[in-house]
Design a protein around this motif. Structure first.
Motif, PDB file in Angstrom:
ATOM      1  N   LEU A  74     -19.126 -60.708  34.690  1.00  0.00           N
ATOM      2  CA  LEU A  74     -17.698 -60.887  34.438  1.00  0.00           C
ATOM      3  C   LEU A  74     -16.903 -60.197  35.542  1.00  0.00           C
ATOM      4  O   LEU A  74     -17.369 -59.219  36.126  1.00  0.00           O
ATOM      5  CB  LEU A  74     -17.295 -60.275  33.090  1.00  0.00           C
ATOM      6  N   GLU A  75     -15.707 -60.694  35.787  1.00  0.00           N
ATOM      7  CA  GLU A  75     -14.833 -60.091  36.796  1.00  0.00           C
ATOM      8  C   GLU A  75     -14.264 -58.759  36.329  1.00  0.00           C
ATOM      9  O   GLU A  75     -14.045 -57.860  37.126  1.00  0.00           O
ATOM     10  CB  GLU A  75     -13.691 -61.048  37.145  1.00  0.00           C
ATOM     11  N   SER A  76     -13.956 -58.668  35.039  1.00  0.00           N
ATOM     12  CA  SER A  76     -13.366 -57.442  34.511  1.00  0.00           C
ATOM     13  C   SER A  76     -13.808 -57.235  33.067  1.00  0.00           C
ATOM     14  O   SER A  76     -14.320 -58.147  32.432  1.00  0.00           O
ATOM     15  CB  SER A  76     -11.842 -57.512  34.581  1.00  0.00           C
ATOM     16  N   ASN A  77     -13.576 -56.023  32.582  1.00  0.00           N
ATOM     17  CA  ASN A  77     -13.881 -55.685  31.193  1.00  0.00           C
ATOM     18  C   ASN A  77     -12.591 -55.815  30.394  1.00  0.00           C
ATOM     19  O   ASN A  77     -11.710 -54.968  30.515  1.00  0.00           O
ATOM     20  CB  ASN A  77     -14.436 -54.258  31.103  1.00  0.00           C
ATOM     21  N   PRO A  78     -12.450 -56.867  29.589  1.00  0.00           N
ATOM     22  CA  PRO A  78     -11.195 -57.064  28.863  1.00  0.00           C
ATOM     23  C   PRO A  78     -10.933 -56.009  27.794  1.00  0.00           C
ATOM     24  O   PRO A  78      -9.805 -55.856  27.341  1.00  0.00           O
ATOM     25  CB  PRO A  78     -11.350 -58.451  28.238  1.00  0.00           C
ATOM     26  N   ALA A  79     -11.927 -55.254  27.399  1.00  0.00           N
ATOM     27  CA  ALA A  79     -11.751 -54.234  26.363  1.00  0.00           C
ATOM     28  C   ALA A  79     -11.406 -52.861  26.933  1.00  0.00           C
ATOM     29  O   ALA A  79     -11.077 -51.952  26.182  1.00  0.00           O
ATOM     30  CB  ALA A  79     -13.011 -54.130  25.518  1.00  0.00           C
ATOM     31  N   GLN A  80     -11.459 -52.743  28.252  1.00  0.00           N
ATOM     32  CA  GLN A  80     -11.183 -51.453  28.870  1.00  0.00           C
ATOM     33  C   GLN A  80      -9.745 -51.022  28.605  1.00  0.00           C
ATOM     34  O   GLN A  80      -8.809 -51.788  28.800  1.00  0.00           O
ATOM     35  CB  GLN A  80     -11.418 -51.536  30.371  1.00  0.00           C
ATOM     36  N   GLY A  81      -9.582 -49.812  28.140  1.00  0.00           N
ATOM     37  CA  GLY A  81      -8.256 -49.271  27.879  1.00  0.00           C
ATOM     38  C   GLY A  81      -7.673 -49.618  26.526  1.00  0.00           C
ATOM     39  O   GLY A  81      -6.604 -49.137  26.179  1.00  0.00           O
ATOM     40  N   VAL A  82      -8.350 -50.433  25.745  1.00  0.00           N
ATOM     41  CA  VAL A  82      -7.853 -50.803  24.417  1.00  0.00           C
ATOM     42  C   VAL A  82      -8.373 -49.778  23.412  1.00  0.00           C
ATOM     43  O   VAL A  82      -9.576 -49.539  23.334  1.00  0.00           O
ATOM     44  CB  VAL A  82      -8.309 -52.222  24.015  1.00  0.00           C
ATOM     45  N   ALA A  83      -7.464 -49.176  22.670  1.00  0.00           N
ATOM     46  CA  ALA A  83      -7.854 -48.179  21.672  1.00  0.00           C
ATOM     47  C   ALA A  83      -6.747 -48.048  20.643  1.00  0.00           C
ATOM     48  O   ALA A  83      -5.588 -48.362  20.913  1.00  0.00           O
ATOM     49  CB  ALA A  83      -8.122 -46.829  22.325  1.00  0.00           C
ATOM     50  N   VAL A  84      -7.119 -47.583  19.483  1.00  0.00           N
ATOM     51  CA  VAL A  84      -6.157 -47.299  18.423  1.00  0.00           C
ATOM     52  C   VAL A  84      -5.676 -45.874  18.637  1.00  0.00           C
ATOM     53  O   VAL A  84      -6.476 -44.944  18.720  1.00  0.00           O
ATOM     54  CB  VAL A  84      -6.804 -47.435  17.028  1.00  0.00           C
ATOM     55  N   LYS A  85      -4.391 -45.716  18.753  1.00  0.00           N
ATOM     56  CA  LYS A  85      -3.804 -44.381  18.888  1.00  0.00           C
ATOM     57  C   LYS A  85      -3.451 -43.897  17.489  1.00  0.00           C
ATOM     58  O   LYS A  85      -2.777 -44.587  16.742  1.00  0.00           O
ATOM     59  CB  LYS A  85      -2.537 -44.419  19.743  1.00  0.00           C
ATOM     60  N   SER A  86      -3.915 -42.719  17.161  1.00  0.00           N
ATOM     61  CA  SER A  86      -3.630 -42.188  15.830  1.00  0.00           C
ATOM     62  C   SER A  86      -3.453 -40.682  15.897  1.00  0.00           C
ATOM     63  O   SER A  86      -3.927 -40.026  16.822  1.00  0.00           O
ATOM     64  CB  SER A  86      -4.744 -42.540  14.855  1.00  0.00           C
ATOM     65  N   LYS A  87      -2.793 -40.163  14.888  1.00  0.00           N
ATOM     66  CA  LYS A  87      -2.611 -38.722  14.792  1.00  0.00           C
ATOM     67  C   LYS A  87      -3.847 -38.105  14.166  1.00  0.00           C
ATOM     68  O   LYS A  87      -4.504 -38.708  13.320  1.00  0.00           O
ATOM     69  CB  LYS A  87      -1.407 -38.397  13.911  1.00  0.00           C
ATOM     70  N   LYS A  88      -4.125 -36.873  14.569  1.00  0.00           N
ATOM     71  CA  LYS A  88      -5.216 -36.146  13.934  1.00  0.00           C
ATOM     72  C   LYS A  88      -4.746 -35.659  12.574  1.00  0.00           C
ATOM     73  O   LYS A  88      -3.578 -35.282  12.422  1.00  0.00           O
ATOM     74  CB  LYS A  88      -5.640 -34.962  14.792  1.00  0.00           C
ATOM     75  N   PRO A  89      -5.620 -35.649  11.592  1.00  0.00           N
ATOM     76  CA  PRO A  89      -5.216 -35.151  10.278  1.00  0.00           C
ATOM     77  C   PRO A  89      -4.878 -33.660  10.357  1.00  0.00           C
ATOM     78  O   PRO A  89      -5.512 -32.922  11.121  1.00  0.00           O
ATOM     79  CB  PRO A  89      -6.425 -35.396   9.388  1.00  0.00           C
ATOM     80  N   PRO A  90      -3.913 -33.197   9.592  1.00  0.00           N
ATOM     81  CA  PRO A  90      -3.548 -31.781   9.643  1.00  0.00           C
ATOM     82  C   PRO A  90      -4.676 -30.905   9.109  1.00  0.00           C
ATOM     83  O   PRO A  90      -5.398 -31.299   8.191  1.00  0.00           O
ATOM     84  CB  PRO A  90      -2.314 -31.694   8.748  1.00  0.00           C
ATOM     85  N   ARG A  91      -4.805 -29.735   9.698  1.00  0.00           N
ATOM     86  CA  ARG A  91      -5.836 -28.794   9.249  1.00  0.00           C
ATOM     87  C   ARG A  91      -5.393 -28.139   7.957  1.00  0.00           C
ATOM     88  O   ARG A  91      -4.251 -27.729   7.821  1.00  0.00           O
ATOM     89  CB  ARG A  91      -6.087 -27.734  10.297  1.00  0.00           C
ATOM     90  N   SER A  92      -6.325 -27.996   7.041  1.00  0.00           N
ATOM     91  CA  SER A  92      -5.993 -27.384   5.764  1.00  0.00           C
ATOM     92  C   SER A  92      -6.387 -25.915   5.714  1.00  0.00           C
ATOM     93  O   SER A  92      -6.103 -25.246   4.741  1.00  0.00           O
ATOM     94  CB  SER A  92      -6.663 -28.154   4.632  1.00  0.00           C
ATOM     95  N   ARG A  93      -7.038 -25.437   6.763  1.00  0.00           N
ATOM     96  CA  ARG A  93      -7.403 -24.020   6.801  1.00  0.00           C
ATOM     97  C   ARG A  93      -7.168 -23.485   8.204  1.00  0.00           C
ATOM     98  O   ARG A  93      -6.988 -24.244   9.159  1.00  0.00           O
ATOM     99  CB  ARG A  93      -8.848 -23.841   6.383  1.00  0.00           C
TER     100      ARG A  93
END
Length: 124
Positions: free
Chosen positions: A101-120
């Protein structure tokens, strides 16, 4: 058309996902469970697209699939990133590195999400 003979014949080189997975697994030699998981995720991707031709996949297709996985609400962002998208990125990355393939179409694709808050506290 007498001028049509100047151009090479058009060849549609179909590149099925299974061929990419076979090549990737032969080179990387992962565990059998990993190969089966990647096959499952790529078959889900193919079902979403309606075809399994890697040469036709675009970055927009991968983003639409990611958004569809998010919309179902069944999967966490971490699962989508580390399971579903990781399979597509690895196999398509191998295909790019091996000039399938000429390029990787999935490169750079990601779900951006917040980290869950720490409880301790951090030092616990």
């Amino acid at each position: 058309d007498p001028k049509a003979g100047r151009f090479p014949a058009f060849e549609n080189k179909r590149l099925p996902f299974s061929e990419l997975i076979d090549g990737w697994s032969a080179e990387r030699q992962p565990r059998r469970a990993t190969v089966e998981t990647y096959r499952t995720h790529l078959s889900e991707f193919a079902a979403f697209l309606g075809h399994d031709d890697a040469s036709l996949v675009t970055t927009d297709d991968v983003v639409r699939w990611k958004n569809d996985l998010l919309a179902t609400g069944r999967l966490a962002a971490k699962t989508i990133n580390e399971k579903h998208l990781a399979a597509v990125k690895a196999v398509f990355g191998w295909a790019k590195a091996n000039r399938k393939l000429e390029s990787n179409p999935a490169q750079g694709v990601a779900v951006k999400s917040k980290k869950p808050p720490r409880s301790r506290s951090k030092g616990f």
